[in-house]
Scaffold this motif. Sequence first.
Motif, mmCIF file in Angstrom:
data_model
loop_
_atom_site.group_PDB
_atom_site.id
_atom_site.type_symbol
_atom_site.label_atom_id
_atom_site.label_comp_id
_atom_site.label_asym_id
_atom_site.label_seq_id
_atom_site.Cartn_x
_atom_site.Cartn_y
_atom_site.Cartn_z
ATOM 1 N N GLU A 82 31.215 51.678 36.588
ATOM 2 C CA GLU A 82 31.124 50.421 37.312
ATOM 3 C C GLU A 82 32.476 50.081 37.932
ATOM 4 O OE1 GLU A 82 28.522 48.527 37.812
ATOM 5 O OE2 GLU A 82 27.057 49.498 36.482
ATOM 6 N N PRO A 83 32.490 49.673 39.198
ATOM 7 C CA PRO A 83 33.747 49.223 39.807
ATOM 8 C C PRO A 83 34.114 47.830 39.330
ATOM 9 C CG PRO A 83 31.948 48.931 41.360
ATOM 10 C CD PRO A 83 31.360 49.620 40.146
ATOM 11 N N LEU A 84 35.366 47.441 39.539
ATOM 12 C CA LEU A 84 35.792 46.076 39.267
ATOM 13 C C LEU A 84 35.179 45.145 40.316
ATOM 14 C CD1 LEU A 84 39.596 46.720 38.580
ATOM 15 C CD2 LEU A 84 37.837 46.198 36.876
ATOM 16 N N ILE A 85 34.718 43.969 39.881
ATOM 17 C CA ILE A 85 34.116 42.998 40.788
ATOM 18 C C ILE A 85 34.756 41.638 40.554
ATOM 19 C CG2 ILE A 85 31.987 41.808 41.459
ATOM 20 C CD1 ILE A 85 32.061 44.734 42.296
ATOM 21 N N PRO A 86 35.233 40.954 41.595
ATOM 22 C CA PRO A 86 35.851 39.643 41.414
ATOM 23 C C PRO A 86 34.816 38.579 41.063
ATOM 24 C CG PRO A 86 35.655 40.154 43.742
ATOM 25 C CD PRO A 86 35.219 41.380 43.013
ATOM 26 N N LEU A 97 42.550 47.278 43.684
ATOM 27 C CA LEU A 97 41.433 47.903 42.980
ATOM 28 C C LEU A 97 40.145 47.092 43.114
ATOM 29 C CD1 LEU A 97 43.237 49.100 39.724
ATOM 30 C CD2 LEU A 97 42.183 50.572 41.456
ATOM 31 N N TYR A 98 40.271 45.801 43.361
ATOM 32 C CA TYR A 98 39.106 44.933 43.506
ATOM 33 C C TYR A 98 38.613 44.906 44.956
ATOM 34 C CZ TYR A 98 39.371 42.700 38.886
ATOM 35 O OH TYR A 98 39.345 42.438 37.537
ATOM 36 N N PRO A 99 37.324 44.597 45.143
ATOM 37 C CA PRO A 99 36.848 44.276 46.495
ATOM 38 C C PRO A 99 37.496 42.983 46.983
ATOM 39 C CG PRO A 99 35.007 44.606 44.960
ATOM 40 C CD PRO A 99 36.249 44.521 44.144
ATOM 41 N N THR A 112 29.871 46.218 46.181
ATOM 42 C CA THR A 112 29.339 45.913 44.854
ATOM 43 C C THR A 112 28.751 47.209 44.290
ATOM 44 O OG1 THR A 112 27.071 45.377 45.548
ATOM 45 C CG2 THR A 112 28.718 43.576 45.654
ATOM 46 N N PRO A 113 28.389 47.238 43.015
ATOM 47 C CA PRO A 113 27.838 48.478 42.443
ATOM 48 C C PRO A 113 26.591 48.985 43.165
ATOM 49 C CG PRO A 113 28.480 46.978 40.689
ATOM 50 C CD PRO A 113 28.610 46.204 41.968
ATOM 51 N N GLU A 114 25.865 48.097 43.855
ATOM 52 C CA GLU A 114 24.629 48.500 44.526
ATOM 53 C C GLU A 114 24.868 49.166 45.873
ATOM 54 O OE1 GLU A 114 24.226 45.718 41.501
ATOM 55 O OE2 GLU A 114 25.192 45.287 43.428
ATOM 56 N N MET A 122 35.559 53.241 48.811
ATOM 57 C CA MET A 122 35.146 54.395 48.019
ATOM 58 C C MET A 122 36.218 54.766 46.995
ATOM 59 S SD MET A 122 33.226 56.685 50.966
ATOM 60 C CE MET A 122 32.432 57.838 49.840
ATOM 61 N N LEU A 123 37.478 54.676 47.382
ATOM 62 C CA LEU A 123 38.556 55.009 46.454
ATOM 63 C C LEU A 123 38.722 53.939 45.384
ATOM 64 C CD1 LEU A 123 41.163 56.475 48.963
ATOM 65 C CD2 LEU A 123 39.703 57.735 47.370
#
Length: 326
Positions: free
Chosen positions: A62-66, A168-170, A177-179, A250-251
């Motif tokens: 899972e990516p970081l999400i604010p 690192l965050y959007p 988002t993860p979707e 993507m990164l």
Amino acid sequence: MHKKLLCAYIFFALSFSAAFLSGCAVSAGIPSNSDAADSSDPASKSPSDNDQSGGKRATLKEPLIPEASGTVTYGTDNISIDASNTSEGYVMVKYEGDSDKVKLQLQAPDGETYTYNLAVGSYEAFPLSAGNGDYHLDVLEHAYDDMYATAYSEDIKVTLNDEFRPFLYPNQYVWFTPEYKAVSYAAKLSDKSSDDLDYISRVYHYVIKNIEYDQDLAQNVQSGYLPDIDNTMNTKKGICFDYASLMAAMLRSQGVPTKLVVGYSGTAYHAWISVYLKESGWIDKIIEFDGENWSLMDPTLAANNSASSVKKYIGEGNNYTVKYSY
């Protein structure tokens, strides 16, 4: 904290326009790679498919999400600033007023001022890209012509958990988002990678081989344009802002600190990326590694486009000067 509520209508003109959007790049100088991933299977091939090191990169689930956590907030009935997670490198801002156009100005500790357009009705994330220190925020409502009035001001003090968090965050310019399709593609590419450098190469070559420069958009882009990375993947077209945002997303979604950089390529306003590697630190403007040398990593410039057809948007694609990092 210093606040100004509808203060004495301090008017001024703002000129953060579509200049860098239409002055975006394409072009030359990156060695092509016949093993680059193609659109049928972005994870299938890579410049390092013959790597015999036997290592495997750990893919993030899972990516970081604010988020607007609500523990530290400021504002009015129509303006909300959520500073609960400034240590993570971002601030959330929401506008729910009646103005037809609204801007956020964020003055960083290094003295640089970042100007954003605010949407109405939902929180948006903005990076604290200058690191630790005192930031000043102004929410500005449209008054007339190109003039804006200060509707609210706030000062926040920032101490980051680590220097890489803002990248690192959007955020508004690099949103995911993860979707998102781009995030799932990124995970597939990571699964095929031996380490971060291999992963960066796979992402880079996927983007430059599959995204075409959109000359129509470059000619007609409007001020306030924001990238939509999944739309870029679906249409396989974009301007420099789209290239940089897609690759940065993507990164970041796989834990690689990445700056979306806006500045000048010669005299043309342009966007590109810079990434961080543990072995090398921040790689500013020189990212592609052929085993011996670094060469310029500008995903728009390296893409499979006709350099002659886009020089009117970006000049010769040289003399890079950084203005903002997002």
